[in-house]
Design an enzyme around this catalytic site. Structure first.
Site, PDB file in Angstrom:
ATOM      1  N   SER A   1       0.823  -1.215   0.000  1.00 29.19           N
ATOM      2  CA  SER A   1       0.000   0.000   0.000  1.00 29.19           C
ATOM      3  C   SER A   1       0.855   1.262   0.000  1.00 29.19           C
ATOM      4  O   SER A   1       1.964   1.285   0.549  1.00 29.19           O
ATOM      5  CB  SER A   1      -0.893   0.024   1.237  1.00 29.19           C
TER       6      SER A   1
ATOM      7  N   GLU B   1      -3.394 -13.783   1.605  1.00 30.06           N
ATOM      8  CA  GLU B   1      -3.726 -12.845   2.675  1.00 30.06           C
ATOM      9  C   GLU B   1      -5.192 -12.964   3.069  1.00 30.06           C
ATOM     10  O   GLU B   1      -5.547 -12.849   4.243  1.00 30.06           O
ATOM     11  CB  GLU B   1      -3.428 -11.415   2.204  1.00 30.06           C
TER      12      GLU B   1
HETATM   13  C1  LIG Z   1      -4.845  -3.399  10.206  1.00 34.75           C
HETATM   14  C2  LIG Z   1      -4.283  -3.116   8.836  1.00 34.75           C
HETATM   15  C3  LIG Z   1      -3.083  -3.707   8.464  1.00 34.75           C
HETATM   16  C4  LIG Z   1      -2.561  -3.463   7.185  1.00 34.75           C
HETATM   17  N1  LIG Z   1      -1.357  -4.037   6.872  1.00 34.75           N
HETATM   18  C5  LIG Z   1      -0.806  -3.751   5.653  1.00 34.75           C
HETATM   19  C6  LIG Z   1       0.494  -4.254   5.331  1.00 34.75           C
HETATM   20  O1  LIG Z   1       1.144  -4.942   6.131  1.00 34.75           O
HETATM   21  N2  LIG Z   1       1.025  -3.953   4.141  1.00 34.75           N
HETATM   22  C7  LIG Z   1       0.370  -3.179   3.224  1.00 34.75           C
HETATM   23  O2  LIG Z   1       0.915  -2.955   2.135  1.00 34.75           O
HETATM   24  N3  LIG Z   1      -0.861  -2.669   3.495  1.00 34.75           N
HETATM   25  C8  LIG Z   1      -1.456  -2.929   4.694  1.00 34.75           C
HETATM   26  N4  LIG Z   1      -2.692  -2.414   5.002  1.00 34.75           N
HETATM   27  C9  LIG Z   1      -3.337  -1.511   4.035  1.00 34.75           C
HETATM   28  C10 LIG Z   1      -4.584  -2.045   3.375  1.00 34.75           C
HETATM   29  O3  LIG Z   1      -4.273  -3.057   2.454  1.00 34.75           O
HETATM   30  C11 LIG Z   1      -5.265  -0.843   2.702  1.00 34.75           C
HETATM   31  O4  LIG Z   1      -5.645   0.046   3.727  1.00 34.75           O
HETATM   32  C12 LIG Z   1      -6.468  -1.267   1.908  1.00 34.75           C
HETATM   33  O5  LIG Z   1      -6.081  -1.951   0.741  1.00 34.75           O
HETATM   34  C13 LIG Z   1      -7.340  -0.038   1.497  1.00 34.75           C
HETATM   35  O6  LIG Z   1      -6.594   0.923   0.878  1.00 34.75           O
HETATM   36  P1  LIG Z   1      -6.665   2.458   1.322  1.00 34.75           P
HETATM   37  O7  LIG Z   1      -6.482   2.507   2.788  1.00 34.75           O
HETATM   38  O8  LIG Z   1      -5.719   3.219   0.458  1.00 34.75           O
HETATM   39  O9  LIG Z   1      -8.171   2.908   1.015  1.00 34.75           O
HETATM   40  P2  LIG Z   1      -8.747   3.394  -0.389  1.00 34.75           P
HETATM   41  O10 LIG Z   1      -8.360   2.421  -1.443  1.00 34.75           O
HETATM   42  O11 LIG Z   1      -8.375   4.813  -0.606  1.00 34.75           O
HETATM   43  O12 LIG Z   1     -10.308   3.260  -0.150  1.00 34.75           O
HETATM   44  C14 LIG Z   1     -11.090   4.279   0.478  1.00 34.75           C
HETATM   45  C15 LIG Z   1     -12.562   3.863   0.394  1.00 34.75           C
HETATM   46  O13 LIG Z   1     -12.970   3.808  -0.991  1.00 34.75           O
HETATM   47  C16 LIG Z   1     -13.530   2.528  -1.296  1.00 34.75           C
HETATM   48  N5  LIG Z   1     -13.174   2.112  -2.655  1.00 34.75           N
HETATM   49  C17 LIG Z   1     -11.946   2.217  -3.238  1.00 34.75           C
HETATM   50  N6  LIG Z   1     -11.974   1.688  -4.479  1.00 34.75           N
HETATM   51  C18 LIG Z   1     -13.240   1.240  -4.689  1.00 34.75           C
HETATM   52  C19 LIG Z   1     -13.876   0.584  -5.795  1.00 34.75           C
HETATM   53  N7  LIG Z   1     -13.202   0.288  -6.908  1.00 34.75           N
HETATM   54  N8  LIG Z   1     -15.201   0.251  -5.664  1.00 34.75           N
HETATM   55  C20 LIG Z   1     -15.876   0.570  -4.521  1.00 34.75           C
HETATM   56  N9  LIG Z   1     -15.315   1.198  -3.453  1.00 34.75           N
HETATM   57  C21 LIG Z   1     -14.017   1.521  -3.537  1.00 34.75           C
HETATM   58  C22 LIG Z   1     -12.890   1.590  -0.286  1.00 34.75           C
HETATM   59  O14 LIG Z   1     -13.686   0.442  -0.076  1.00 34.75           O
HETATM   60  C23 LIG Z   1     -12.813   2.468   0.976  1.00 34.75           C
HETATM   61  O15 LIG Z   1     -14.052   2.461   1.643  1.00 34.75           O
HETATM   62  C24 LIG Z   1      -3.249  -2.625   6.265  1.00 34.75           C
HETATM   63  C25 LIG Z   1      -4.458  -2.034   6.654  1.00 34.75           C
HETATM   64  C26 LIG Z   1      -4.968  -2.261   7.928  1.00 34.75           C
HETATM   65  C27 LIG Z   1      -6.267  -1.599   8.320  1.00 34.75           C
END
Ligand SMILES: Cc1cc2nc3c(=O)[nH]c(=O)nc-3n(C[C@H](O)[C@H](O)[C@H](O)COP(=O)(O)OP(=O)(O)OC[C@H]3O[C@@H](n4cnc5c(N)ncnc54)[C@H](O)[C@@H]3O)c2cc1C
Length: 416
Positions: free
Chosen positions: A116, A231
Site C-alpha cells: 500500500s 492474505e
Molecule cells: C490493520 C491493517 C493492516 C494493514 N497491513 C498492511 C500491510 O502490512 N502492508 C500493506 O501494504 N498494506 C497494509 N494495510 C493496508 C490495506 O491493504 C489498505 O488500507 C487497503 O487496501 C485499502 O486501501 P486504502 O487505505 O488506500 O483505502 P482506499 O483504497 O483509498 O479506499 C477508500 C474507500 O474507498 C472505497 N473504494 C476504493 N476503491 C473502490 C472501488 N473500486 N469500488 C468501490 N469502493 C471503492 C474503499 O472500499 C474504501 O471504503 C493494512 C491495513 C490495515 C487496516
C-alpha cells in the site's frame, strides 16, 4: 513425489516417533527448526525439494498442532510463513528459493508486506514507488504505508513500478527487499486504539539485487495476486499454546511468539470478541433482555455459518485447489461479524462501552473493540473490493468500469 501417509493417525504415529528420537529441550530453537526443515515437518505441504513433504495443505496445521501437543515447537508464526513463502514457492527462481525459503522456515528471517501507498490501496496497481535498473541492482524510491511489522522485519515483499510507459498492471515488478539498509526508513504510526502495529516506510535510493526479483520484470501484478489470495485466508490469529515447561527451545519459541504477537494484540478485538458477548451480557445483568438475547443469537449464528464457509474453503484447499473467491466471501463475513459484535457489545454496555480503564466494561476491552473493528473491513482489501471480486468472479456480473486500465500509467491524470 513420495506417496503420502495421509491418515491423521499414521501421521501422528510417524511424527511422535520422530519427535521422540530428535527432541532435546535444551537445543537452540534455530537448530530444532533446522531438524524440522530437514525432515519436512516444518511445512509438510511444501514440495520435498523445498523442505516439505509434498503433502496436502491441511497437514501443515495438523502437524503444527501435533508438535505442540507433544510438547515441542513447530514452524514460526508471521508473514514469512503465511505470505512470503507461498509467494516465493509459486513464483521465485530456484536460486531465490534456495536463499530465502529455508530462513523463513527456521525463523531466521521475518518479513513484512510493502504494497500500500498513500495514493494506492484498493487501487494497488496504481502505485507509484519506482524501481530503476542500476547495473545488476535495482534502485527503489517512493513511500509505502500501513506496513505491519515493517519496523522489525528483515525482508519486505515489495511491489514497485518498473515501467511507467505501459498500462498500470503491466509495469510492476515484485521484489524481496532487504530491509536493513540505509535507504529504508520505517516510521511507526499511532492508531486510534493507541496501538502502533503499522508503519510508513520511506524508500530513498534503496537497493535490491537483481536476483531478488520474484517472478520476472513487469510480471509483478500476477505475483502480487498470489500474495493477496493467501492474505484473504487470514482468520483470527492466536499465539501458539506452547508447553509451559522451561527449556531452551521452548523459551526461545515463547519469546519469538511474544515479540511477534505484541503487534497483533488488538486483532482479537478487531474481530469483535464474539467469545465475550454472553459473559458481557451476564456481567452487565442484561442476559434476560429479549432484544439482547435475540441479537446475541443472531451474532453467534452468523459466526457459525461463517466458520462452515471457512471449513468448506479449507476442504477445497485440501483437495489441492488454490485459494480463490471463497476467500473474499469469508473476509466479508468476518467484517460483518465484527461490526455486528461491536453493535451487540454496545447494546449491552450502553454509553459506558466508550469507557477505558479497569472499572469500564470488561476492563476496557469493549472500548478497544469499538475502536478496532473498522480495521477488519480495511486490512487485506476493503469490503467494497471483496464485493467487486464476488460480483465479478463468483456471480459473473459485468466488470467494474476501469477507465485507466489500458492506457500507459504515465498518461493517467490524477486528482489534485
Ligand atoms: C490493520 C491493517 C493492516 C494493514 N497491513 C498492511 C500491510 O502490512 N502492508 C500493506 O501494504 N498494506 C497494509 N494495510 C493496508 C490495506 O491493504 C489498505 O488500507 C487497503 O487496501 C485499502 O486501501 P486504502 O487505505 O488506500 O483505502 P482506499 O483504497 O483509498 O479506499 C477508500 C474507500 O474507498 C472505497 N473504494 C476504493 N476503491 C473502490 C472501488 N473500486 N469500488 C468501490 N469502493 C471503492 C474503499 O472500499 C474504501 O471504503 C493494512 C491495513 C490495515 C487496516
Amino acid at each position: 513425489m513420495t506417496e503420502p501417509a495421509l491418515a491423521p493417525e499414521q501421521i501422528r504415529a510417524e511424527l511422535t516417533d520422530w519427535v521422540t528420537r530428535h527432541w532435546d529441550p535444551d537445543m537452540p530453537l534455530r537448530e530444532w527448526r533446522e531438524l524440522l526443515a530437514e525432515a519436512g515437518w516444518g511445512a509438510p505441504s511444501w514440495p520435498e525439494r523445498w523442505h516439505g513433504r509434498g503433502w496436502p495443505a491441511w497437514t501443515d496445521d495438523f502437524v503444527g498442532t501435533e508438535l505442540i501437543a507433544l510438547g515441542a515447537v513447530g514452524a514460526p508464526v508471521g508473514l514469512g510463513m503465511t505470505l512470503a513463502a507461498p509467494t516465493l514457492l509459486a513464483h521465485g527462481s530456484d536460486e531465490l528459493k534456495t536463499r530465502l525459503v529455508r530462513p523463513i522456515l527456521t525463523g531466521e528471517h521475518t518479513w513484512c508486506q510493502l504494497f500500500s501507498e498513500p495514493g494506492a490501496g484498493s487501487d494497488l496497481a496504481g502505485l507509484s514507488t519506482s524501481a530503476a535498473h542500476d547495473g545488476d541492482d535495482w534502485v527503489i524510491n517512493g513511500q509505502k504505508v500501513w506496513n505491519t511489522s515493517a519496523h522489525h522485519a528483515d525482508y519486505g515483499l515489495l511491489l514497485a513500478r518498473s515501467d511507467a510507459a505501459v498500462p498500470k498492471h503491466r509495469g510492476l515488478t515484485y521484489f524481496a527487499l532487504p530491509m536493513h539498509q540505509p535507504g529504508v526508513e520505517a516510521r511507526p504510526l499511532r492508531q486510534m486504539n493507541f496501538h502502533a502495529s503499522f508503519n510508513e516506510v520511506f524508500l530513498t535510493d534503496a537497493r535490491v539485487p537483481g536476483d531478488n526479483v520474484v517472478g520476472t520484470e513487469g510480471d509483478g501484478w500476477a505475483v502480487a495476486l498470489t500474495t493477496l489470495a493467501y492474505e484473504r485466508r487470514f482468520g483470527a490469529m492466536r499465539p501458539p499454546a506452547y508447553d509451559p515447561r522451561p527449556g531452551r527451545v521452548l523459551d526461545e519459541a515463547r519469546a519469538e511468539s511474544a515479540a511477534h504477537f505484541a503487534v497483533y494484540s488488538w486483532y482479537p478485538q478487531r474481530a469483535g470478541r464474539v467469545d465475550l458477548v454472553i459473559e458481557h451480557a451476564k456481567a452487565a445483568g442484561v442476559a434476560d433482555d429479549p432484544l439482547i438475547r435475540q441479537a446475541i443469537a443472531r451474532l453467534i449464528t452468523l459466526q457459525r455459518v461463517s466458520s462452515w464457509t471457512a471449513d468448506r474453503a479449507r476442504a477445497a484447499r485440501e483437495r489441492g485447489a488454490r485459494p480463490g473467491a471463497e476467500g473474499s466471501v469469508g473476509k466479508l463475513a468476518l467484517s460483518n461479524i465484527a461490526r455486528e459484535a461491536a453493535r451487540v457489545h454496545s447494546m449491552i454496555a450502553g454509553a459506558s462501552a466508550l469507557l477505558t480503564g479497569p472499572q469500564s466494561p470488561m476492563g476496557g476491552v469493549i472500548a478497544e473493540v469499538l475502536l478496532s473493528v473498522p480495521g477488519q473491513s480495511i486490512a487485506g482489501g476493503t469490503d467494497e473490493i471483496q464485493k467487486n471480486i464476488i460480483a465479478e468472479k463468483v456471480l459473473g456480473l459485468p466488470p467494474e468500469i476501469r477507465v485507466d486500465k489500458d492506457i500507459p500509467f504515465n498518461q493517467i491524470r490524477f486528482r489534485g
